[in-house]
Design a protein around this motif. Structure first.
Motif, PDB file in Angstrom:
ATOM      1  N   ARG A   7       1.165  -1.226   0.183  1.00 31.00           N
ATOM      2  CA  ARG A   7      -0.407   0.103  -0.387  1.00 31.00           C
ATOM      3  C   ARG A   7       1.018   1.046   0.086  1.00 31.00           C
ATOM      4  N   VAL A   8       0.342   1.944  -0.962  1.00 33.66           N
ATOM      5  CA  VAL A   8       1.327   3.251  -1.026  1.00 33.66           C
ATOM      6  C   VAL A   8       0.575   4.797   0.069  1.00 33.66           C
ATOM      7  N   GLN A   9       0.502   5.478   0.711  1.00 40.65           N
ATOM      8  CA  GLN A   9       0.017   6.341   1.103  1.00 40.65           C
ATOM      9  C   GLN A   9       0.435   7.644   0.999  1.00 40.65           C
ATOM     10  N   LEU A  10      -0.458   8.548   0.143  1.00 39.23           N
ATOM     11  CA  LEU A  10      -0.560   9.538  -1.199  1.00 39.23           C
ATOM     12  C   LEU A  10      -0.308  10.778   0.162  1.00 39.23           C
ATOM     13  N   THR A  11      -1.030  11.446   1.030  1.00 36.40           N
ATOM     14  CA  THR A  11      -0.988  12.053   1.309  1.00 36.40           C
ATOM     15  C   THR A  11      -0.936  11.683   3.184  1.00 36.40           C
ATOM     16  N   GLY A  12      -1.325  12.906   3.977  1.00 39.71           N
ATOM     17  CA  GLY A  12      -1.600  12.411   4.874  1.00 39.71           C
ATOM     18  C   GLY A  12      -0.397  13.580   5.976  1.00 39.71           C
ATOM     19  N   PRO A  13      -0.547  13.785   6.992  1.00 43.41           N
ATOM     20  CA  PRO A  13       0.422  14.955   7.990  1.00 43.41           C
ATOM     21  C   PRO A  13       1.426  14.738   7.991  1.00 43.41           C
ATOM     22  N   SER A  14       1.798  13.483   8.170  1.00 45.75           N
ATOM     23  CA  SER A  14       3.713  13.324   7.827  1.00 45.75           C
ATOM     24  C   SER A  14       4.095  13.987   6.301  1.00 45.75           C
ATOM     25  N   PHE A  15       3.511  13.916   5.243  1.00 45.20           N
ATOM     26  CA  PHE A  15       4.755  12.960   4.161  1.00 45.20           C
ATOM     27  C   PHE A  15       4.240  14.555   3.962  1.00 45.20           C
ATOM     28  N   GLU A  16       5.407  15.313   2.678  1.00 45.18           N
ATOM     29  CA  GLU A  16       5.595  17.154   2.821  1.00 45.18           C
ATOM     30  C   GLU A  16       4.515  16.608   0.877  1.00 45.18           C
ATOM     31  N   THR A  17       3.847  17.601   0.730  1.00 49.07           N
ATOM     32  CA  THR A  17       2.633  17.473  -0.356  1.00 49.07           C
ATOM     33  C   THR A  17       3.387  17.769  -1.745  1.00 49.07           C
ATOM     34  N   ASP A  18       3.114  15.738  -2.587  1.00 45.80           N
ATOM     35  CA  ASP A  18       4.105  16.196  -4.236  1.00 45.80           C
ATOM     36  C   ASP A  18       4.947  15.888  -4.276  1.00 45.80           C
ATOM     37  N   LYS A  19       5.636  16.054  -2.701  1.00 47.42           N
ATOM     38  CA  LYS A  19       6.755  15.182  -3.240  1.00 47.42           C
ATOM     39  C   LYS A  19       7.569  14.437  -2.267  1.00 47.42           C
ATOM     40  N   GLU A  20       6.936  13.639  -1.194  1.00 45.82           N
ATOM     41  CA  GLU A  20       6.429  12.373  -0.519  1.00 45.82           C
ATOM     42  C   GLU A  20       5.353  11.548  -0.287  1.00 45.82           C
ATOM     43  N   HIS A  57       4.221   1.374   2.616  1.00 45.41           N
ATOM     44  CA  HIS A  57       4.083  -0.133   3.188  1.00 45.41           C
ATOM     45  C   HIS A  57       4.539  -1.207   2.427  1.00 45.41           C
ATOM     46  N   TYR A  58       5.351  -1.689   3.262  1.00 47.55           N
ATOM     47  CA  TYR A  58       5.581  -3.145   2.166  1.00 47.55           C
ATOM     48  C   TYR A  58       5.640  -4.184   4.140  1.00 47.55           C
ATOM     49  N   GLN A  59       4.921  -5.459   3.859  1.00 46.50           N
ATOM     50  CA  GLN A  59       4.898  -6.613   5.566  1.00 46.50           C
ATOM     51  C   GLN A  59       5.788  -7.277   4.983  1.00 46.50           C
ATOM     52  N   ILE A  60       6.171  -7.586   6.213  1.00 42.03           N
ATOM     53  CA  ILE A  60       7.521  -8.992   6.702  1.00 42.03           C
ATOM     54  C   ILE A  60       6.988  -9.572   5.353  1.00 42.03           C
ATOM     55  N   HIS A  61       8.594 -10.081   5.211  1.00 39.07           N
ATOM     56  CA  HIS A  61       8.444 -11.480   4.031  1.00 39.07           C
ATOM     57  C   HIS A  61       8.166 -10.427   2.528  1.00 39.07           C
ATOM     58  N   ARG A  62       8.468  -9.883   2.793  1.00 43.55           N
ATOM     59  CA  ARG A  62       8.153  -9.482   0.829  1.00 43.55           C
ATOM     60  C   ARG A  62       9.080  -9.035   0.045  1.00 43.55           C
ATOM     61  N   GLY A  63       9.028  -9.266  -1.457  1.00 45.95           N
ATOM     62  CA  GLY A  63      10.469  -9.206  -2.531  1.00 45.95           C
ATOM     63  C   GLY A  63      10.665  -7.857  -2.098  1.00 45.95           C
ATOM     64  N   ILE A  64      10.029  -6.970  -2.269  1.00 46.25           N
ATOM     65  CA  ILE A  64      10.851  -6.050  -2.025  1.00 46.25           C
ATOM     66  C   ILE A  64      11.746  -5.603  -0.774  1.00 46.25           C
ATOM     67  N   SER A  81      -5.295  -1.110  10.470  1.00 44.17           N
ATOM     68  CA  SER A  81      -3.020  -1.250  11.311  1.00 44.17           C
ATOM     69  C   SER A  81      -2.743   0.474  11.879  1.00 44.17           C
ATOM     70  N   LEU A  82      -2.022   0.564  12.864  1.00 48.16           N
ATOM     71  CA  LEU A  82      -1.956   1.425  13.221  1.00 48.16           C
ATOM     72  C   LEU A  82      -0.432   2.586  12.593  1.00 48.16           C
ATOM     73  N   ALA A  83      -0.795   3.425  13.485  1.00 48.18           N
ATOM     74  CA  ALA A  83       0.543   4.018  12.505  1.00 48.18           C
ATOM     75  C   ALA A  83       2.461   3.739  12.949  1.00 48.18           C
ATOM     76  N   HIS A  84       2.765   3.409  12.351  1.00 50.00           N
ATOM     77  CA  HIS A  84       4.502   3.015  12.249  1.00 50.00           C
ATOM     78  C   HIS A  84       5.282   3.425  11.180  1.00 50.00           C
ATOM     79  N   ASP A  85       6.506   3.639  11.882  1.00 49.74           N
ATOM     80  CA  ASP A  85       7.715   3.886  10.919  1.00 49.74           C
ATOM     81  C   ASP A  85       8.183   3.193   9.737  1.00 49.74           C
ATOM     82  N   PHE A  86       7.166   3.777   8.568  1.00 53.26           N
ATOM     83  CA  PHE A  86       7.618   2.834   6.582  1.00 53.26           C
ATOM     84  C   PHE A  86       8.759   3.590   6.725  1.00 53.26           C
TER      85      PHE A  86
END
Length: 617
Positions: free
Chosen positions: A164-177, A181-188, A282-287
Motif C-alpha cells: 500500500r502507498v499513502q499519498l497524503t497525510g500529516p507526515s508527508f510533504e505534499t507532492d514530494k513524498e 508500507h510493505y509487510q514482512i516477508h515481501r520481495g521488495i 493497522s495503526l501508524a508506524h514508521d515505514f
C-alpha cells in the motif's frame, strides 16, 4: 485498462455513474456494497477533487475474473499442469497447444515509449481514496510496486508487489513524498536490504492500472527468484511492454499511472492508520519514505481501486482465483502436503487449514502425528504460508474424502482425534504478519502447529454437558458446534505479552468440574475439547464467518491459549482439556472497522429509487 472497460461495458458488465461522487469514504462504501451485491464494475466519471475517473469492482466476481483472462487461462493452466506432471505432454499433447505461446509471453518487451508517458501530473491531483473513517490519508489500493535488485538489475531479478502507498497525510510533504508500507516477508524487502548494504537509494515505480494481468501478478505468491512480471506475461497472453530508459527503472508502457520515486537510506516516516483486510485498523508506524520524482499518466487514464476490510471483500476473489490456479501445485512445493486453505474468513494469514500425509511409521499400531509435523514446519518455512499463525493439519489417510473448505467436518475431524497432551506444537517469539496486532510486538508473536491423526479419541457432545458451569465474570455459554463452546468473558485488561489471570480462573474451574456435579452425577467434559472466550458470545456463535474471524484474528497462540489441567513437561505444553482460546479484543488491539453513518445514509440515497445506483447495490 481501456480495452478491458470497453469490453466489460459492451457485455453489460460495467455501468457508468455520471453524478459526482466523493473519494472520501463514499466511493469505498459503494464498492463494498457492489461486491456484496455481485454488481457490475462501476465507472465513476465525475470524482470530487480530481479530473480522473475511478473504477471499482472490476474483479468483483470469480466469473468476471475468469472471463477477463479467458483467452490465456487455458494455456497458463497447461504450464502449471506440466510442472506437476511433465510427461503428460507426451500422452496428451493437444491439451498443451497454447503452452509455447504462454512461455514466449513471459519475457517483457523493451520499448522506447508508451501511453503512460503522454502526460504528467502531481500526487495531490490523483484520486485521494479514503476507505474508512480513521484512515490517515489518501491511499493507492491496487498498486503494482516495481523494483529491481540493485545487485542484479533487470527483469529476471525484479519484484512486483501490492504494497500500500499513502499519498497524503500529516507526515508527508505534499507532492514530494509518499509512504511505502510493505509487510514482512515481501520481495521488495530483499531489494531494499541490498540497496541499504550498498548505501544507495532504491528506485521504485508504482504502476496503477494497465493490463489486468499485472494486478494479479502483484499478489501472486510466487517462489523467491521467480519474477512476477514473467507470470504477468503468461497470464496476459502477450509480452508485457516496458519502457526502457538508460539509468532509470523500467516503466509499464500501458499503465494508466506511474509514480516514480526513490527510497533513500535511513528515511522513514509514520504511515497509517489504514483499515486493513483483517477487519481492523493497522495503526501508524514508521515505514520507508518514498521521494516522488515524477507522476506520469495516459491522457485517457482511469484510476482502478478497491477497498479492504473484514472478509469477504473483493480481494477474496483474488485469493480464490489464485487458489484455483495453483491448487495442483501444492504437493510439488510442500512435500507430503495434499491440500491447503488460507482461510479468508479469518483474514487469510491467521488460519491455515491443511491436509497432509502420515506415512513415516505405517506399521505402527496407532497412527500419530509425525510426518504431519514435518508438513506443518514446511508450510511455516517457505512462501506466503510462512506467515500463517494457526496451522491445523489432518491426515489424508484417516479420511481420504476430507477437504479443508468443509469447515464443520474439518474441525469435527480434528477435535475427535486431537490428543491435547501431545498434538499442540508452539513456536514462540517468531515473525508474524505485520497487520496482525495479537502478537507481543509489531511483526512478532507466536505460531501453532495443531496436528491430529489416528482413530477417533472421543465423541463430541451435541449439547452443553449437564452440570457445565462458569466462574464469576463469565456467562452466556453456547454450543457453537459439537465439541465447541463459546462463552462470554469479562473485558480484557491485561498488558501486551502477559497472560490474563481471569483465564487461569476459567481453566481451573473447568478442570474442577471434571468429575461429578452436586448430585453425584458425572459431568464429562471430554466431549467438549474446545472453549472459545469472546466479548460477545451470541455474535461469535452466530455462524462460521463470525466464529472464524473472532477466534483467529483476536488471539495469539502462545499468549491466548489456556487449558484445563495444563502442564509443561520438558518445554512441551499440553492440557487435559478443554483447550481454551481467549478471543476477546485485547486492551492493546487496534479497533475494528466501522462505517460512517452519514456516508451510509448518503449511499442509501444513491441506491434508492431514482438514484444512479438503484437496482445495482
Amino acid at each position: 485498462m481501456q480495452q478491458l472497460l470497453a469490453d466489460l461495458e459492451r457485455t453489460g458488465q460495467l455501468i457508468r455513474v455520471t453524478q459526482e461522487v466523493d473519494p472520501y469514504l463514499e466511493v469505498a462504501e459503494i464498492q463494498r456494497r457492489a461486491y456484496r451485491a455481485k454488481a457490475p464494475a462501476i465507472l465513476f466519471t465525475r470524482v470530487k477533487g480530481t479530473t480522473f475517473p475511478m473504477v471499482c469492482n472490476v474483479f468483483g466476481t470469480m466469473e468476471r475474473t475468469r472471463w477477463i483472462f479467458r483467452d490465456s487461462l487455458r494455456a497458463l493452466e497447461g504450464v502449471f499442469a506440466l510442472k506437476v506432471n511433465p510427461f503428460d505432454f507426451f500422452k496428451q499433447p493437444w491439451r498443451y497447444a497454447g503452452v509455447p505461446r504462454a512461455v514466449y509471453s513471459t519475457m517483457p518487451k523493451k520499448v522506447r515509449t508508451g501511453p503512460v508517458m503522454e502526460a504528467e501530473t502531481t500526487v495531490s491531483k490523483l484520486p485521494q481514496l479514503y476507505s474508512w473513517p480513521m484512515d490517515g490519508g489518501g491511499y493507492v489500493t491496487l498498486p503494482q510496486v516495481y523494483t529491481e535488485s540493485p545487485d542484479k538489475p533487470g527483469f529476471m531479478s525484479s519484484n512486483i508487489g501490492m504494497y500500500r502507498v499513502q499519498l497524503t497525510g500529516p507526515s508527508f510533504e505534499t507532492d514530494k513524498e509518499v509512504g511505502l508500507h510493505y509487510q514482512i516477508h515481501r520481495g521488495i524487502g530483499y531489494h531494499h536490504a541490498e540497496a541499504l548494504r550498498r548505501g544507495q537509494p532504491l528506485k521504485v515505480n508504482v504502476f496503477v492500472g494497465g493490463p489486468p494481468a499485472m494486478t494479479l501478478a502483484a499478489i501472486m505468491p510466487l517462489p523467491e527468484g521467480i519474477a512476477e512480471i514473467l507470470f504477468a506475461g503468461a497470464l496476459a497472453g502477450f509480452r508485457i511492454p516496458m519502457i526502457h530508459r538508460p539509468g532509470e527503472l523500467p516503466m509499464l508502457a500501458e499503465a494508466d499511472f506511474c509514480i516514480c520515486g526513490t527510497v533513500h537510506p535511513g528515511e522513514q516516516k509514520p504511515e497509517g492508520p489504514f483499515g486493513d483486510h483483517l477487519g481492523y485498523y493497522s495503526l501508524a508506524h514508521d515505514f520507508p519514505l518514498m521521494r516522488v520524482d515524477a507522476v506520469y499518466h495516459r491522457k485517457d487514464a482511469v484510476w482502478p481501486f478497491t477497498t479492504v476490510g473484514r472478509p469477504p471483500q473483493e480481494d477474496t476473489v483474488f485469493g480464490a482465483f489464485i487458489h484455483e490456479l495453483t491448487a495442483d501445485l501444492v504437493p510439488t512445493v510442500f512435500n507430503g502436503v495434499r491440500e491447503v486453505h488460507a482461510v479468508d474468513q479469518a483474514g487469510v494469514h491467521p488460519l491455515l487449514l491443511a491436509i497432509g500425509s502420515e506415512r513415516y511409521v505405517p506399521y505402527a499400531a496407532e497412527r500419530q502425528p509425525q510426518e504431519l509435523i514435518t508438513c506443518g514446519l514446511s508450510l511455516l518455512g517457505t512462501t506466503q504460508t510462512s506467515l500463517s499463525k494457526y496451522v491445523l493439519i489432518a491426515a489424508h489417510e484417516d479420511a481420504p474424502d476430507l477437504h479443508t473448505h468443509d469447515f464443520p467436518r474439518f474441525f469435527r475431524h480434528m477435535l475427535e482425534r486431537t490428543d491435547l497432551t501431545r498434538d499442540l506444537h508452539y513456536i514462540t517469539r517468531t515473525t508474524i504478519d505485520t497487520l496482525d496486532y495479537t502478537g507481543i510486538s509489531l511483526n512478532q508473536g507466536s505460531k501453532l502447529i495443531w496436528a491430529a491423526c489416528g482413530p477417533r479419541k472421543r465423541p463430541l457432545c451435541e449439547s452443553l454437558p449437564t452440570g457445565f458451569s462458569l466462574p464469576q465474570g463469565f456467562s452466556d455459554a453456547r454450543l457453537f458446534m459439537p465439541g465447541v463452546a463459546v462463552v462470554q468473558g469479562p473485558r480484557h485488561t491485561a498488558a501486551r505479552d502477559e497472560h490474563d489471570n481471569a483465564m487461569f480462573r476459567l481453566a481451573e474451574h473447568l478442570h474442577g468440574i471434571q468429575g461429578r456435579d452436586g448430585e453425584g452425577q458425572q459431568v464429562p467434559l471430554a466431549g467438549l475439547p474446545l472453549v472459545v472466550v469472546a466479548d460477545d458470545a451470541a455474535f461469535t456463535a452466530k455462524d462460521w464467518d463470525n466464529f472464524l474471524w473472532v477466534t483467529f484474528t483476536r488471539s495469539d497462540p502462545a499468549t491466548d491459549m489456556y487449558g484445563a489441567g495444563a502442564f509443561t513437561h520438558c518445554k512441551h505444553w499440553g492440557c487435559a482439556g478443554p483447550l481454551i482460546i481467549d478471543a476477546r479484543l485485547k486492551s492493546f488491539h487496534a479497533p475494528p472497522l466501522e462505517e460512517d453513518p452519514e456516508i451510509t445514509r448518503r449511499v442509501d440515497t444513491l441506491a434508492a429509487p431514482g438514484g444512479p445506483l438503484h437496482g445495482i447495490l
